[in-house]
Enzyme design. Structure first.
Site, PDB file in Angstrom:
ATOM      1  N   CYS A 332      69.959  51.264 -32.955  1.00 52.38           N
ATOM      2  CA  CYS A 332      69.151  51.489 -34.148  1.00 52.38           C
ATOM      3  C   CYS A 332      67.772  52.030 -33.773  1.00 52.38           C
ATOM      4  CB  CYS A 332      69.073  50.216 -34.988  1.00 52.38           C
ATOM      5  SG  CYS A 332      68.568  50.517 -36.695  1.00 52.38           S
ATOM      6  N   HIS A 431      74.656  47.877 -35.523  1.00 51.06           N
ATOM      7  CA  HIS A 431      74.349  46.509 -35.125  1.00 51.06           C
ATOM      8  C   HIS A 431      75.657  45.724 -35.006  1.00 51.06           C
ATOM      9  CE1 HIS A 431      70.008  46.799 -35.615  1.00 51.06           C
ATOM     10  NE2 HIS A 431      70.202  47.427 -36.758  1.00 51.06           N
TER      11      HIS A 431
END
Length: 486
Positions: A332, A431
């Site tokens: 991310c 994630h």
């Protein structure tokens, strides 16, 4: 039952989340429809819900304990700090803007409407709702317009249990001091006290318990023992202690920089628990140890955390690490740092409109106003290993490096992330990259570990919830607690 019960704490990390989770599991065992609820949460660890929103990570695992899927009503207000004085405010799962402390204080009456609406919907559908407070109700400077502790309890008219952490010391002062900071009406709302994380013989604590009951007029509902070895998703703070050394003689050394605004560090719980991984967070000012794998984690303020990396010597370290054939993963915000540049034309994270990236992958990221929120599944691009997880990001990334993806996600499969031509650098927005056992094993093999053991992180979390629930059930007067919910 059709009741609700709120757990408030004498401080942060007193055990509110774990007690609510344990009670959710115990209520489920009784055949009750139960839901967790936290009116306001401040956390950079979040989860994507089934209804396409974002809530605190603790409420997601509490929902698992309750046997239901997470939804935005379980945490209607989520604050994600992006500076020392400001935060992104998320209402019913979606960002409504960045507020400083003063502006958010003025916004709280509107936030309370959202909180009560969510609570009302859960009450209509559930036999009982177990509510978690935030921080401590003794924070008198935050009492006006409070929606997180006693302000909510009074607005919703629910009873409260106060939990105190004996492990940090001064538990009797915690209890007496907290009660002294409350109004008479607020003290009357408290129906019992729980002491948490006790190590030793409870008989030695008995004189103190008697003294607390005599001083406060409150009943001590029980003393919960310290339960070692639990694997439950952290609400926010990084683990305070290093985990035990890996049991393997040939452990893979994994290092993660402890960014000041690190987000979703639960991504690495599966690695921290793996017996063949020597895992460490490296904080500011600490020497960076040799590693086989370096992971750049998510961040709520990528440009500020990238500046922190450079100031702490990570840029030169990564260049040297790669020259010696080490591996790097960016997740991310970490993915965004690995590119050539990061643009923030709308001032979403900071007033800086453009920052040079680390230049390890050929792409550029631009922050957009709309946040991407999705649960997804797929497969690693370089191995036959299934992955699952979620995306929470405001960046849109473009560039040649994406032509060699790291994963394929969704249905039909779409390429995602990037893998460098030499196979040393991997980047992804996903994630939970290590949560699926087969994906974790494949990534550890890619990083250089041989004969990898597959560890089922989900099964370990389930076992931890059951272990915690058993300990709470044995320690507390559960008849009194069920009576409060009736």
């Amino acid at each position: 039952m059709s009741g609700a019960l709120m757990i408030q704490g004498t401080s942060s990390d007193s055990g509110k989340s774990t007690l609510v989770g344990a009670l959710c599991r115990l209520a489920r065992r009784r055949g009750l429809r139960v839901a967790p609820f936290k009116p306001q949460n401040m956390s950079l660890n979040s989860a994507v819900t089934v209804d396409g929103g974002e809530i605190g990570r603790a409420q997601a695992w509490q929902a698992l304990a309750a046997g239901i899927v997470p939804e935005v009503d379980m945490n209607p207000v989520l604050l994600k700090p992006n500076s020392d004085i400001g935060a992104q405010v998320i209402i019913h799962g979606h960002a409504v803007g960045n507020y400083n402390a003063v502006a958010y204080h003025a916004f709280k009456p509107k936030a309370l409407q959202a909180v009560l609406a969510s609570f009302g919907r859960l009450r209509q559908r559930m036999d009982c709702v177990l509510i978690e407070g935030a921080g401590s109700p003794a924070e008198v400077n935050l009492r006006a317009n409070d929606i997180a502790n006693m302000g909510f309890a009074e607005a919703a008219d629910v009873p409260v249990i106060l939990v105190a952490d004996i492990d940090r010391g001064g538990v009797f002062a915690q209890i007496i001091g907290t009660l002294a900071c409350l109004s008479e009406a607020e003290r009357a709302r408290i129906k019992g006290i729980v002491i948490n994380k006790f190590r030793g013989d409870v008989a030695l604590l008995k004189p103190g318990l008697d003294w607390v009951e005599a001083q406060t007029g409150q009943r001590v509902l029980g003393v919960v023992p310290f339960v070692p070895g639990l694997w439950l998703d952290g609400e926010d703070m990084l683990p305070s202690a290093r985990r035990a050394a890996a049991t393997s003689a040939h452990a893979l050394r994994v290092v993660v920089p402890a960014l000041p605004r690190i987000s979703n560090h639960t991504d690495f719980d599966a690695l921290r628990a793996h017996p063949q991984v020597d895992f460490s967070y490296v904080r500011a000012g600490e020497p960076i140890p040799p590693a086989d794998l370096v992971i750049l984690p998510g961040s709520k303020s990528v440009q500020r955390d990238l500046a922190w990396l450079r100031a702490n010597g990570w840029e030169a370290y990564l260049q040297r690490h790669l020259r010696y054939q080490g591996k790097v993963i960016g997740v991310c915000g970490g993915m965004q740092m690995l590119g050539r540049a990061l643009h923030d034309p709308h001032g979403i994270e900071s007033e800086v409109t453009a920052t040079a990236g680390l230049g390890l992958l050929d792409y550029v990221t631009t922050l957009e106003a709309e946040k991407q929120l999705v649960n997804t599944t797929g497969q690693l691009a370089f191995a036959a290993a299934a992955v699952r997880g979620y995306e929470i990001h405001m960046g849109v990334t473009h560039g040649p490096a994406l032509a060699n993806p790291a994963l394929y996600l969704g249905e039909p499969p779409r390429p995602e992330g990037a893998l460098s031509a030499d196979g040393q650098v991997l980047a992804t927005y996903l994630h939970g990259l290590f949560d699926a056992p087969e994906a974790c094993a494949a990534l550890l093999r890619w990083a250089g570990l041989n004969d990898v053991a597959q560890i089922d992180h989900d099964a370990r979390r389930e076992a931890s919830i059951d272990q915690l629930a058993d300990a709470v059930e044995a320690a507390l007067d559960m008849d009194a607690i069920w009576a409060l919910l009736d």
